[in-house]
Design an enzyme around this catalytic site. Structure first.
Site, PDB file in Angstrom:
ATOM      1  CG  HIS A  19      37.669  36.418  22.316  1.00 31.11           C
ATOM      2  ND1 HIS A  19      37.126  37.017  23.411  1.00 31.11           N
ATOM      3  CD2 HIS A  19      36.643  35.756  21.706  1.00 31.11           C
ATOM      4  CE1 HIS A  19      35.822  36.758  23.479  1.00 31.11           C
ATOM      5  NE2 HIS A  19      35.509  35.979  22.459  1.00 31.11           N
ATOM      6  CE  LYS A  43      25.924  37.347  22.551  1.00 31.05           C
ATOM      7  NZ  LYS A  43      27.285  36.806  22.606  1.00 31.05           N
ATOM      8  NE  ARG A  92      34.093  28.937  23.805  1.00 31.30           N
ATOM      9  CZ  ARG A  92      33.036  29.581  24.289  1.00 31.30           C
ATOM     10  NH1 ARG A  92      33.108  30.151  25.461  1.00 31.30           N
ATOM     11  NH2 ARG A  92      31.923  29.670  23.607  1.00 31.30           N
ATOM     12  CB  SER A 130      32.342  37.572  27.065  1.00 35.78           C
ATOM     13  OG  SER A 130      33.300  37.492  26.036  1.00 35.78           O
TER      14      SER A 130
HETATM   15  N1  COA Z   1      37.560  31.800  24.018  1.00 33.51           N
HETATM   16  C1  COA Z   1      36.719  32.154  24.992  1.00 33.51           C
HETATM   17  N2  COA Z   1      35.435  32.490  24.772  1.00 33.51           N
HETATM   18  C2  COA Z   1      35.010  32.480  23.510  1.00 33.51           C
HETATM   19  C3  COA Z   1      35.835  32.119  22.445  1.00 33.51           C
HETATM   20  C4  COA Z   1      37.155  31.774  22.745  1.00 33.51           C
HETATM   21  N3  COA Z   1      38.009  31.418  21.795  1.00 33.51           N
HETATM   22  N4  COA Z   1      35.128  32.189  21.314  1.00 33.51           N
HETATM   23  C5  COA Z   1      33.883  32.571  21.653  1.00 33.51           C
HETATM   24  N5  COA Z   1      33.824  32.750  22.975  1.00 33.51           N
HETATM   25  C6  COA Z   1      32.649  33.112  23.742  1.00 33.51           C
HETATM   26  C7  COA Z   1      32.407  34.585  23.743  1.00 33.51           C
HETATM   27  O1  COA Z   1      33.069  35.191  24.830  1.00 33.51           O
HETATM   28  C8  COA Z   1      30.906  34.662  23.853  1.00 33.51           C
HETATM   29  O2  COA Z   1      30.536  34.553  25.190  1.00 33.51           O
HETATM   30  P1  COA Z   1      29.164  35.157  25.734  1.00 33.51           P
HETATM   31  O3  COA Z   1      28.069  34.506  24.957  1.00 33.51           O
HETATM   32  O4  COA Z   1      29.211  34.777  27.134  1.00 33.51           O
HETATM   33  O5  COA Z   1      29.222  36.631  25.493  1.00 33.51           O
HETATM   34  C9  COA Z   1      30.430  33.413  23.128  1.00 33.51           C
HETATM   35  O6  COA Z   1      31.523  32.555  23.118  1.00 33.51           O
HETATM   36  C10 COA Z   1      30.027  33.618  21.696  1.00 33.51           C
HETATM   37  O7  COA Z   1      30.526  34.823  21.288  1.00 33.51           O
HETATM   38  P2  COA Z   1      31.099  35.394  19.978  1.00 33.51           P
HETATM   39  O8  COA Z   1      32.242  34.608  19.470  1.00 33.51           O
HETATM   40  O9  COA Z   1      31.354  36.814  20.248  1.00 33.51           O
HETATM   41  O10 COA Z   1      29.967  35.149  18.994  1.00 33.51           O
HETATM   42  P3  COA Z   1      28.551  35.756  18.975  1.00 33.51           P
HETATM   43  O11 COA Z   1      27.648  34.584  19.055  1.00 33.51           O
HETATM   44  O12 COA Z   1      28.331  36.860  19.910  1.00 33.51           O
HETATM   45  O13 COA Z   1      28.546  36.401  17.531  1.00 33.51           O
HETATM   46  C11 COA Z   1      28.758  36.359  15.134  1.00 33.51           C
HETATM   47  C12 COA Z   1      28.781  35.619  16.434  1.00 33.51           C
HETATM   48  C13 COA Z   1      29.184  37.788  15.286  1.00 33.51           C
HETATM   49  C14 COA Z   1      29.765  35.651  14.260  1.00 33.51           C
HETATM   50  C15 COA Z   1      27.355  36.185  14.538  1.00 33.51           C
HETATM   51  O14 COA Z   1      26.373  36.578  15.487  1.00 33.51           O
HETATM   52  C16 COA Z   1      27.149  36.973  13.268  1.00 33.51           C
HETATM   53  O15 COA Z   1      27.773  36.751  12.278  1.00 33.51           O
HETATM   54  N6  COA Z   1      26.225  37.935  13.274  1.00 33.51           N
HETATM   55  C17 COA Z   1      25.936  38.795  12.146  1.00 33.51           C
HETATM   56  C18 COA Z   1      24.543  38.547  11.584  1.00 33.51           C
HETATM   57  C19 COA Z   1      24.573  37.443  10.588  1.00 33.51           C
HETATM   58  O16 COA Z   1      25.280  37.448   9.613  1.00 33.51           O
HETATM   59  N7  COA Z   1      23.685  36.445  10.799  1.00 33.51           N
HETATM   60  C20 COA Z   1      23.509  35.348   9.890  1.00 33.51           C
HETATM   61  C21 COA Z   1      24.492  34.230  10.097  1.00 33.51           C
HETATM   62  S1  COA Z   1      24.249  33.364  11.595  1.00 33.51           S
END
Ligand code: COA
Length: 164
Positions: A19, A43, A92, A130
Site C-alpha cells: 500500500h 469484512k 499487483r 493483508s
Molecule cells: N499491495 C499489497 N496488497 C494490496 C495492495 C497493494 N498495493 N492493494 C490491495 N492489496 C490487498 C489488500 O491488502 C487486501 O487484502 P485482503 O483482501 O487480504 O484484506 C486486498 O488487496 C484488497 O483490498 P483493498 O485494496 O483494501 O480493497 P477492498 O477490496 O477491501 O476495498 C474498496 C475496496 C474500498 C475500494 C471498495 O470496496 C469500495 O469502494 N467500497 C465502497 C462501496 C462502494 O462504493 N461500492 C460500489 C463500487 S464497487
C-alpha cells in the site's frame, strides 16, 4: 492553483508496504492524496477502525499532502463529498485486474465524473496481501520488511508474540 486531489480507498487491515508503494507513486502524480479507510460491512477486520487510523496517521505524520480519513457507503459519494474526482487503485498481478475492472465500471456507472486511475505496485510486493500477512503473523512468522515497523509490532501484540 488547480490542485489535483485523489482518493486512495481500501480496508488497510493492516497497511502493508504494498500500500505504501502505491501511496508514494500516487504522490508523484497527484498533489494531495486522501487515504480513505472503508468501514467495510463485508469484512471482519482484525484492527478496529481507530487502530487503523492511528497506524496510518503515525506512518504519514509529517506528510502534509496525505490526509487519513474513513468513510462508509459509496466510494463515489465519498469522493464527491471530498471534492475529488480521481480514485487511485493499485494493481499487483493480473489477478487483481478483473476485480478492479468490475469496481471501476460500477463506479463509472454510479458517477461518470469520477475517474479510476491504476498504478502498478512495486514488484517486490506482488505476492503480499493483508490476509497473507495476518496469516503469517498469526503463526509467529517473520514479516519484517513486508510491513512498516509499527504494523509488525501491532501484529505481534495482537497475536501474543510481543515482548512488551
Ligand atoms: N499491495 C499489497 N496488497 C494490496 C495492495 C497493494 N498495493 N492493494 C490491495 N492489496 C490487498 C489488500 O491488502 C487486501 O487484502 P485482503 O483482501 O487480504 O484484506 C486486498 O488487496 C484488497 O483490498 P483493498 O485494496 O483494501 O480493497 P477492498 O477490496 O477491501 O476495498 C474498496 C475496496 C474500498 C475500494 C471498495 O470496496 C469500495 O469502494 N467500497 C465502497 C462501496 C462502494 O462504493 N461500492 C460500489 C463500487 S464497487
Amino acid at each position: 492553483m488547480n490542485e489535483k486531489l485523489a482518493i486512495y480507498p481500501g480496508t488497510f487491515d493492516p497497511l502493508t508496504n504494498g500500500h505504501i508503494s502505491i501511496i508514494k507513486r500516487a504522490l508523484k502524480v497527484f498533489d494531495r492524496l486522501v487515504v480513505a479507510i472503508l468501514i467495510n460491512p463485508n469484512k471482519t477486520p482484525l484492527f478496529t477502525l481507530e487502530e487503523r487510523i492511528f497506524i496510518l496517521k503515525d506512518i504519514f505524520r509529517g506528510e502534509p499532502n496525505i490526509e487519513i480519513d474513513s468513510f462508509n457507503g459509496l466510494l463515489v459519494d465519498y469522493a464527491v463529498k471530498k471534492n475529488a474526482s480521481i480514485v487511485v487503485r493499485g494493481l499487483r498481478a493480473l489477478s487483481d485486474f478483473e476485480y478492479e475492472f468490475q469496481m471501476a465500471l460500477m463506479n463509472r456507472k454510479l458517477n461518470r465524473d469520477i475517474q479510476s486511475v491504476f498504478l502498478m505496485t512495486d514488484y517486490k510486493w506482488f505476492y503480499i496481501s493483508s490476509t497473507i500477512i495476518k496469516d503469517a503473523a498469526r503463526c509467529g512468522g517473520d514479516i519484517k520488511g513486508l510491513v512498516p515497523p509499527i504494523v509488525n509490532e501491532k501484529l505481534k501484540q495482537k497475536f501474543g508474540f510481543s515482548k512488551d
